[in-house]
Scaffold this motif. Structure first.
Motif, PDB file in Angstrom:
ATOM      1  N   ALA A 129     -15.806  19.143  17.715  1.00  0.00           N
ATOM      2  CA  ALA A 129     -15.465  18.246  17.123  1.00  0.00           C
ATOM      3  C   ALA A 129     -16.215  16.891  17.327  1.00  0.00           C
ATOM      4  O   ALA A 129     -16.413  15.903  16.279  1.00  0.00           O
ATOM      5  CB  ALA A 129     -13.882  18.120  17.135  1.00  0.00           C
ATOM      6  N   GLU A 130     -16.493  16.664  18.504  1.00  0.00           N
ATOM      7  CA  GLU A 130     -17.161  15.097  18.722  1.00  0.00           C
ATOM      8  C   GLU A 130     -18.476  14.949  17.857  1.00  0.00           C
ATOM      9  O   GLU A 130     -19.054  13.993  18.175  1.00  0.00           O
ATOM     10  CB  GLU A 130     -17.308  15.185  20.416  1.00  0.00           C
ATOM     11  N   PHE A 131     -18.826  16.096  17.569  1.00  0.00           N
ATOM     12  CA  PHE A 131     -20.227  15.909  16.753  1.00  0.00           C
ATOM     13  C   PHE A 131     -20.259  16.067  15.390  1.00  0.00           C
ATOM     14  O   PHE A 131     -21.063  16.326  14.670  1.00  0.00           O
ATOM     15  CB  PHE A 131     -21.246  17.058  17.292  1.00  0.00           C
ATOM     16  N   ASP A 132     -18.825  15.964  14.975  1.00  0.00           N
ATOM     17  CA  ASP A 132     -18.436  16.067  13.494  1.00  0.00           C
ATOM     18  C   ASP A 132     -18.212  14.697  13.061  1.00  0.00           C
ATOM     19  O   ASP A 132     -17.176  14.248  13.301  1.00  0.00           O
ATOM     20  CB  ASP A 132     -17.305  16.976  13.403  1.00  0.00           C
ATOM     21  N   ALA A 133     -19.043  14.109  12.262  1.00  0.00           N
ATOM     22  CA  ALA A 133     -18.850  12.757  11.635  1.00  0.00           C
ATOM     23  C   ALA A 133     -17.557  12.477  10.971  1.00  0.00           C
ATOM     24  O   ALA A 133     -16.822  11.478  11.275  1.00  0.00           O
ATOM     25  CB  ALA A 133     -20.181  12.146  10.897  1.00  0.00           C
ATOM     26  N   ASN A 134     -16.915  13.555  10.408  1.00  0.00           N
ATOM     27  CA  ASN A 134     -15.943  13.527   9.504  1.00  0.00           C
ATOM     28  C   ASN A 134     -14.793  13.451  10.625  1.00  0.00           C
ATOM     29  O   ASN A 134     -13.933  12.236  10.350  1.00  0.00           O
ATOM     30  CB  ASN A 134     -15.672  14.635   8.838  1.00  0.00           C
ATOM     31  N   ARG A 135     -14.669  14.145  11.575  1.00  0.00           N
ATOM     32  CA  ARG A 135     -13.744  13.943  12.449  1.00  0.00           C
ATOM     33  C   ARG A 135     -13.613  12.580  13.447  1.00  0.00           C
ATOM     34  O   ARG A 135     -12.783  11.764  13.717  1.00  0.00           O
ATOM     35  CB  ARG A 135     -13.651  15.128  13.565  1.00  0.00           C
ATOM     36  N   LYS A 136     -15.115  12.422  13.799  1.00  0.00           N
ATOM     37  CA  LYS A 136     -15.147  11.241  14.722  1.00  0.00           C
ATOM     38  C   LYS A 136     -14.682   9.996  14.297  1.00  0.00           C
ATOM     39  O   LYS A 136     -14.361   9.229  14.852  1.00  0.00           O
ATOM     40  CB  LYS A 136     -16.875  11.030  15.183  1.00  0.00           C
ATOM     41  N   PHE A 137     -15.065   9.691  12.988  1.00  0.00           N
ATOM     42  CA  PHE A 137     -14.935   8.336  12.284  1.00  0.00           C
ATOM     43  C   PHE A 137     -13.541   8.530  11.447  1.00  0.00           C
ATOM     44  O   PHE A 137     -13.248   7.468  10.700  1.00  0.00           O
ATOM     45  CB  PHE A 137     -16.030   7.958  11.520  1.00  0.00           C
ATOM     46  N   SER A 138     -12.903   9.583  11.340  1.00  0.00           N
ATOM     47  CA  SER A 138     -11.791   9.589  10.281  1.00  0.00           C
ATOM     48  C   SER A 138     -11.841   9.266   9.167  1.00  0.00           C
ATOM     49  O   SER A 138     -11.060   8.267   8.675  1.00  0.00           O
ATOM     50  CB  SER A 138     -10.677   9.029  11.237  1.00  0.00           C
ATOM     51  N   ILE A 139     -12.967   9.738   8.540  1.00  0.00           N
ATOM     52  CA  ILE A 139     -13.335   9.109   7.197  1.00  0.00           C
ATOM     53  C   ILE A 139     -12.493   9.805   6.141  1.00  0.00           C
ATOM     54  O   ILE A 139     -12.012  11.017   6.062  1.00  0.00           O
ATOM     55  CB  ILE A 139     -14.824   9.654   7.059  1.00  0.00           C
ATOM     56  N   SER A 140     -11.859   8.720   5.427  1.00  0.00           N
ATOM     57  CA  SER A 140     -10.927   8.954   4.155  1.00  0.00           C
ATOM     58  C   SER A 140     -11.671   8.435   2.783  1.00  0.00           C
ATOM     59  O   SER A 140     -11.200   6.998   2.895  1.00  0.00           O
ATOM     60  CB  SER A 140      -9.646   8.901   4.401  1.00  0.00           C
ATOM     61  N   ILE A 141     -12.369   9.052   2.186  1.00  0.00           N
ATOM     62  CA  ILE A 141     -12.685   8.476   0.973  1.00  0.00           C
ATOM     63  C   ILE A 141     -12.071   8.976  -0.234  1.00  0.00           C
ATOM     64  O   ILE A 141     -12.214  10.403  -0.591  1.00  0.00           O
ATOM     65  CB  ILE A 141     -14.331   8.375   0.955  1.00  0.00           C
ATOM     66  N   ALA A 142     -11.704   8.360  -1.202  1.00  0.00           N
ATOM     67  CA  ALA A 142     -10.903   8.802  -2.534  1.00  0.00           C
ATOM     68  C   ALA A 142     -12.048   9.535  -3.174  1.00  0.00           C
ATOM     69  O   ALA A 142     -13.411   9.057  -3.215  1.00  0.00           O
ATOM     70  CB  ALA A 142     -10.307   7.779  -3.286  1.00  0.00           C
ATOM     71  N   LYS A 143     -11.693  10.700  -3.761  1.00  0.00           N
ATOM     72  CA  LYS A 143     -12.660  11.181  -4.866  1.00  0.00           C
ATOM     73  C   LYS A 143     -12.992  10.521  -6.056  1.00  0.00           C
ATOM     74  O   LYS A 143     -12.041  10.174  -6.523  1.00  0.00           O
ATOM     75  CB  LYS A 143     -12.271  12.706  -5.294  1.00  0.00           C
ATOM     76  N   ALA A 144     -14.195  10.324  -6.470  1.00  0.00           N
ATOM     77  CA  ALA A 144     -14.263   9.529  -7.787  1.00  0.00           C
ATOM     78  C   ALA A 144     -14.893  10.557  -8.631  1.00  0.00           C
ATOM     79  O   ALA A 144     -15.480  11.922  -8.365  1.00  0.00           O
ATOM     80  CB  ALA A 144     -15.701   8.778  -7.105  1.00  0.00           C
ATOM     81  N   SER A 145     -14.904  10.270 -10.023  1.00  0.00           N
ATOM     82  CA  SER A 145     -15.163  10.975 -11.149  1.00  0.00           C
ATOM     83  C   SER A 145     -16.881  11.035 -11.440  1.00  0.00           C
ATOM     84  O   SER A 145     -17.295   9.775 -11.164  1.00  0.00           O
ATOM     85  CB  SER A 145     -14.408  10.316 -12.580  1.00  0.00           C
ATOM     86  N   GLU A 146     -17.158  12.062 -11.851  1.00  0.00           N
ATOM     87  CA  GLU A 146     -18.739  11.914 -12.275  1.00  0.00           C
ATOM     88  C   GLU A 146     -19.094  11.331 -13.415  1.00  0.00           C
ATOM     89  O   GLU A 146     -18.039  10.821 -14.376  1.00  0.00           O
ATOM     90  CB  GLU A 146     -19.182  13.642 -12.577  1.00  0.00           C
ATOM     91  N   CYS A 147     -20.377  10.927 -13.839  1.00  0.00           N
ATOM     92  CA  CYS A 147     -20.655  10.113 -14.854  1.00  0.00           C
ATOM     93  C   CYS A 147     -20.577  10.764 -15.958  1.00  0.00           C
ATOM     94  O   CYS A 147     -20.824  12.147 -16.119  1.00  0.00           O
ATOM     95  CB  CYS A 147     -22.028   9.777 -14.720  1.00  0.00           C
TER      96      CYS A 147
END
Length: 364
Positions: free
Chosen positions: A292-310
């Motif tokens: 887990a320490e090498f997983d950027a998602n877990r390390k930085f607790s990233i939460s980005i809302a999903k956006a719509s496609e063009c």
């Protein structure tokens, strides 16, 4: 190049084309699943040389193209807001996110670096112990061993400032998703030879049997592709559905066991969002919990809302083989390699880029 010359021999190409014209008696639609195969078909003008009965459509075989907006936005966030050294293959930095690309983030001052190998990113982490380094690990099964090795190498070195943002997608579940799509009418597949070099053939036989659909593992040169198409058409004409290996000079039945072992050490199967297609269950790899320490998602607790496609981009329909790039109203107009609306116009394996750079006006 001498090794490849026999697979580009005009006389051999002509021979396979003659055979195809003899064998094909009915309309058949065949999907090549790899963007490299798409580019070879278009660049070498093969689509216009095939019998009129054979329609080639282009599948979701470009990992850059199917990387969702959300992941690109996460990479931009890490580079801009977290101040990491964000490393990526070149194709990825020009793919548009919901608001900007990594290239635009770089132009605005973010530390975004283009690399040829994830092991270069590990070296950067060694050289900058006080900076966090994230490698944007994009790819099909083919690039997974190198990305996995970078994690294992960083662990051996005791690095605490290296991680990967994983965007690995798997080919077999995507094939099933295309088959099950109500709009796609695929009767045969050319499977991606480079993926099978790593994974072998065992994952494809159940698909062939379940859907009674011919599948030929194929290489990337003109002779490879025409031989693969011929093998597929022969099956279709005879009412057969088999898994065949045209690329036997490279692909072995069990793939590369050592590479697969490395993948299994680092990754675990997960659901994955495919840009323009949607969620495909069990179609991706994530870093497993033990690393887990090498997983950027877990390390930085990233939460980005999903956006719509063009709304003007039909990349999803192109990736599912429903439409060709030139059927998009924005192709070559509002969408070009300089001003892309979607990833297939940017990536070196994208179908839209292939048509933009190589296709003749009457390509079908």
């Amino acid at each position: 190049m001498k090794y490849l010359s026999e697979f580009r021999d005009p006389e051999v190409v002509e021979h396979y084309l003659e055979e195809l014209h003899k064998v094909a008696t009915r309309p058949w639609t065949i999907m090549e699943i790899c963007g490299g195969q798409t580019h070879s078909l278009v660049k070498n003008g093969l689509l216009n040389l095939l019998p009129k009965q054979i329609t080639m459509v282009h599948g979701p075989g470009c990992p850059v193209c199917v990387t969702p907006l959300n992941l690109i936005d996460k990479a931009v966030y890490l580079a801009e807001e977290k101040g990491v050294i964000l490393c990526s293959f070149g194709d990825m930095i020009r793919v548009p996110g919901s608001s900007r690309s990594l290239l635009e983030a770089k132009a605005n001052g973010a530390d975004v670096r283009i690399l040829y190998s994830p092991l270069e990113a590990v070296k950067i982490a060694q050289e900058h112990p006080h900076r966090q380094v994230v490698f944007f690990a994009v790819g099909f099964e083919t690039t997974a061993p190198a990305n996995a090795l970078s994690v294992l190498h960083a662990r051996r070195l005791g690095l605490t400032n290296y991680s990967i943002l994983a965007s690995h997608v798997l080919v077999p579940p995507a094939m099933e998703a295309v088959i099950n799509d109500g709009e796609a009418q695929i009767q045969g597949f050319l499977a991606a030879g480079h993926v099978c070099t790593i994974m072998g053939l065992e994952e494809y036989e159940p698909i062939v049997q379940k859907y009674h659909i011919p599948m030929v593992v194929t290489g990337f040169e003109p002779v490879d592709l025409l031989q693969g198409i011929l093998m597929t058409v022969k099956q279709l004409e005879n009412g057969e559905a088999k898994l065949e290996n045209q690329y036997s000079r490279v692909v072995k039945a069990n793939g590369n066991p050592e590479a697969r072992k490395v993948i299994e050490q680092v990754f675990e199967v997960s659901d994955r969002e495919w840009r323009g297609i949607g969620n495909i269950p069990l179609s991706g790899w994530e870093v497993n919990a033990s690393l887990a320490e090498f997983d950027a998602n877990r390390k930085f607790s990233i939460s980005i809302a999903k956006a719509s496609e063009c709304a003007d981009c039909i990349a999803g329909q192109v990736l599912k083989g429903i439409k060709k790039p030139f059927e998009c109203s924005q192709f070559g107009k509002g969408c070009t390699p300089i001003t892309p609306l979607g990833a297939p116009m940017v990536s070196s394996e994208g179908a839209c880029a292939a048509y933009y750079h190589f296709a003749e006006a009457d390509v079908v």
